[in-house]
Design a protein around this motif. Sequence first.
Motif, short mmCIF file in Angstrom:
data_model
loop_
_atom_site.label_atom_id
_atom_site.label_comp_id
_atom_site.label_asym_id
_atom_site.label_seq_id
_atom_site.Cartn_x
_atom_site.Cartn_y
_atom_site.Cartn_z
N ARG A 51 72.90 60.15 -13.18
CA ARG A 51 71.60 60.70 -12.76
C ARG A 51 70.67 60.57 -13.96
O ARG A 51 70.98 61.06 -15.03
CB ARG A 51 71.73 62.17 -12.37
CG ARG A 51 72.62 62.44 -11.19
CD ARG A 51 72.78 63.96 -11.01
NE ARG A 51 73.83 64.25 -10.06
CZ ARG A 51 73.65 64.41 -8.76
NH1 ARG A 51 72.44 64.34 -8.25
NH2 ARG A 51 74.66 64.67 -7.97
N TYR A 52 69.52 59.97 -13.76
CA TYR A 52 68.59 59.84 -14.88
C TYR A 52 67.84 61.13 -15.15
O TYR A 52 67.24 61.30 -16.21
CB TYR A 52 67.65 58.64 -14.71
CG TYR A 52 66.64 58.74 -13.59
CD1 TYR A 52 65.38 59.28 -13.81
CD2 TYR A 52 66.95 58.27 -12.32
CE1 TYR A 52 64.45 59.36 -12.79
CE2 TYR A 52 66.03 58.35 -11.30
CZ TYR A 52 64.80 58.90 -11.53
OH TYR A 52 63.88 58.98 -10.51
N GLU A 53 67.86 62.05 -14.20
CA GLU A 53 67.37 63.42 -14.36
C GLU A 53 68.30 64.30 -13.53
O GLU A 53 68.87 63.85 -12.54
CB GLU A 53 65.93 63.57 -13.87
CG GLU A 53 64.90 62.90 -14.75
CD GLU A 53 63.47 63.10 -14.24
OE1 GLU A 53 63.25 63.89 -13.30
OE2 GLU A 53 62.58 62.42 -14.77
N PRO A 54 68.44 65.57 -13.91
CA PRO A 54 69.41 66.44 -13.21
C PRO A 54 69.24 66.54 -11.70
O PRO A 54 70.23 66.62 -10.98
CB PRO A 54 69.18 67.81 -13.87
CG PRO A 54 68.62 67.50 -15.20
CD PRO A 54 67.80 66.24 -15.03
N ASP A 55 68.02 66.50 -11.19
CA ASP A 55 67.80 66.67 -9.75
C ASP A 55 67.70 65.35 -8.97
O ASP A 55 67.38 65.35 -7.79
CB ASP A 55 66.55 67.52 -9.51
CG ASP A 55 65.29 66.87 -10.06
OD1 ASP A 55 65.39 66.04 -10.98
OD2 ASP A 55 64.20 67.20 -9.56
N LYS A 56 67.96 64.25 -9.64
CA LYS A 56 67.88 62.94 -8.97
C LYS A 56 69.24 62.54 -8.41
O LYS A 56 70.28 62.95 -8.89
CB LYS A 56 67.38 61.86 -9.95
CG LYS A 56 65.97 62.12 -10.44
CD LYS A 56 64.98 62.14 -9.30
CE LYS A 56 63.57 62.38 -9.78
NZ LYS A 56 62.62 62.43 -8.67
N ARG A 165 65.70 52.39 -13.00
CA ARG A 165 65.98 53.71 -13.55
C ARG A 165 67.45 54.00 -13.82
O ARG A 165 67.76 55.01 -14.44
CB ARG A 165 65.42 54.78 -12.62
CG ARG A 165 63.92 54.65 -12.48
CD ARG A 165 63.34 55.73 -11.64
NE ARG A 165 61.92 55.50 -11.47
CZ ARG A 165 61.17 56.14 -10.61
NH1 ARG A 165 61.69 57.07 -9.84
NH2 ARG A 165 59.88 55.88 -10.51
#
Length: 172
Positions: A51-56, A165
Motif C-alpha cells: 500500500r503506498y498509503e495506509p488507506d489505499k 504508484r
Amino acid sequence: MTIKNLKFMPKFFDRYINQVDEDVELIQGLLDTKNDYSLIKDDLQIKENYRYEPDKWTPKQILQHVIDNERIQSYRALAISRGDQSIQPGYDEQLYVNNCNDRTLESLLAEFKIVRESSIILFSSINEIQMLKEGVCFKVRITPLALGFQIIGHGTHHLRIIKERYINKPSY
C-alpha cells in the motif's frame, strides 16, 4: 462500433471512456486489453500486498475491484440491451473490496481473463441497435456501448495507477 458511435457521453463514466482511443472497435479493445495485467505479473507479485498509503488498496484489491466492476458493467449492458428499463443500482466499491476473500494473485489473474472472455462473448452478441439502447445506471443515462468502453477504460485507469504508484515505488 467505436466511441464515435456514442450519441452522448455519460457523466461520471466519461472519465473512463475517455481513456480509450476513439478509433478502437469495442470488441478489439476488449481483446487487446485481456492480458494487460498478466503482462506485469512479475511486478505485481513483488508488490501484491503493498500500500503506498495506509488507506489505499493493494494491487490484489485493485485487481479484484476491476473484476467486480467488469461483472457489474457487463450485467448492466446485458439488461439494457435486452430492453430492461429498470434503473440499474449503483454499488459501493469499498464495501465490495472490504468483503473480498484473500486471494492469490494467480487466481485473480485467471479470473480476470475468464471475466474478460465472458464480456467479449456478451458484447459480441449485442447487435448495433441494442448497443445504442438507453438505460439508467444509478441516475446516469447510458448505453451498452458506453458500458463496454467503460470496462476497457476502467481497467486501463487502474493499470496505470498500479504502474505509477506501486511498481515504480520502493517497497517498505
